[in-house]
Write a protein that holds these residues in place. Structure first.
Motif, PDB file in Angstrom:
ATOM      1  N   ALA A  70       0.764  -1.053  -0.115  1.00 25.07           N
ATOM      2  CA  ALA A  70       0.009  -0.038   0.031  1.00 25.07           C
ATOM      3  C   ALA A  70       0.852   1.160   0.057  1.00 25.07           C
ATOM      4  O   ALA A  70       1.741   1.575   0.980  1.00 25.07           O
ATOM      5  N   ILE A  71       0.592   1.921  -0.945  1.00 24.94           N
ATOM      6  CA  ILE A  71       1.448   3.111  -1.150  1.00 24.94           C
ATOM      7  C   ILE A  71       0.541   4.496  -1.301  1.00 24.94           C
ATOM      8  O   ILE A  71      -0.098   4.715  -2.233  1.00 24.94           O
ATOM      9  N   PRO A  72       0.763   5.348  -0.424  1.00 18.23           N
ATOM     10  CA  PRO A  72      -0.112   6.728  -0.492  1.00 18.23           C
ATOM     11  C   PRO A  72       0.923   7.760  -1.308  1.00 18.23           C
ATOM     12  O   PRO A  72       2.258   7.563  -1.111  1.00 18.23           O
ATOM     13  N   ALA A  73       0.289   8.563  -2.221  1.00 20.26           N
ATOM     14  CA  ALA A  73       1.165   9.381  -3.033  1.00 20.26           C
ATOM     15  C   ALA A  73       0.539  10.492  -3.343  1.00 20.26           C
ATOM     16  O   ALA A  73      -0.522  10.717  -3.296  1.00 20.26           O
ATOM     17  N   TYR A  74       1.217  11.740  -2.869  1.00 21.87           N
ATOM     18  CA  TYR A  74       0.894  13.095  -3.208  1.00 21.87           C
ATOM     19  C   TYR A  74       1.921  13.954  -3.926  1.00 21.87           C
ATOM     20  O   TYR A  74       3.078  13.916  -3.311  1.00 21.87           O
ATOM     21  N   ASN A  75       1.721  14.361  -4.943  1.00 28.00           N
ATOM     22  CA  ASN A  75       2.771  15.184  -5.975  1.00 28.00           C
ATOM     23  C   ASN A  75       3.991  13.953  -5.845  1.00 28.00           C
ATOM     24  O   ASN A  75       4.967  14.855  -5.647  1.00 28.00           O
TER      25      ASN A  75
END
Length: 146
Positions: A19-24
């Motif tokens: 699980a990988i959260p990504a923002y910019n």
């Protein structure tokens, strides 16, 4: 993916969700995904939750096609994005990563295999080895963005 090793019980290994959260994260996400896609452990699901990125993160995700499950949310922050990834995980185990992390090719296999005692190797489906959490432990932060 790298060729899986022939460790005993490999066919019984549980599915691991990364699980990988990504923002910019357009500049780093491709390297992160490549490092997960080259794992020697064969039973991996990759989920990236795009937390409302305003850069080309969605384009990076599209380039990976069906090798990566992606979900896009309005920007709400890391806890909500991570929780979303964990809540839709199909794996019995969840490996948490960030969008700028790189892992060595045997990271997941080593954690699954080496985290088990000899007795547990016959009960792979029920084991929760060191380095992973089950879905119920992964939902760690409550955030309401409503």
């Amino acid at each position: 993916m790298n060729a899986p090793t022939n460790r005993p019980g490999a066919e019984k290994r549980p599915l691991v969700t990364v699980a990988i959260p990504a923002y910019n994260a357009a500049l780093t996400l491709g390297h992160t995904l490549d490092s997960v896609l080259t794992q020697t452990y064969p039973h991996i699901e990759i989920i990236v939750v795009d937390d409302g990125s305003t850069d080309s993160t969605p384009d990076v995700l599209r380039a990976y096609g069906d090798r990566v499950r992606s979900v896009r949310l309005p920007h709400c922050g890391l806890p909500k994005a991570r929780n979303t990834g964990c809540s839709i995980a199909r794996g019995a185990l969840i490996a948490l990563m960030d969008a700028d992390d790189i892992c060595m090719p045997e990271r997941i296999e080593a954690a699954v295999y080496d985290g088990l005692t000899r007795e547990d190797q016959d009960k792979l489906e029920a084991a929760t080895p060191t380095g992973f959490v089950g879905p119920e432990q992964a939902i760690a932060w409550g955030v309401d963005c409503g």
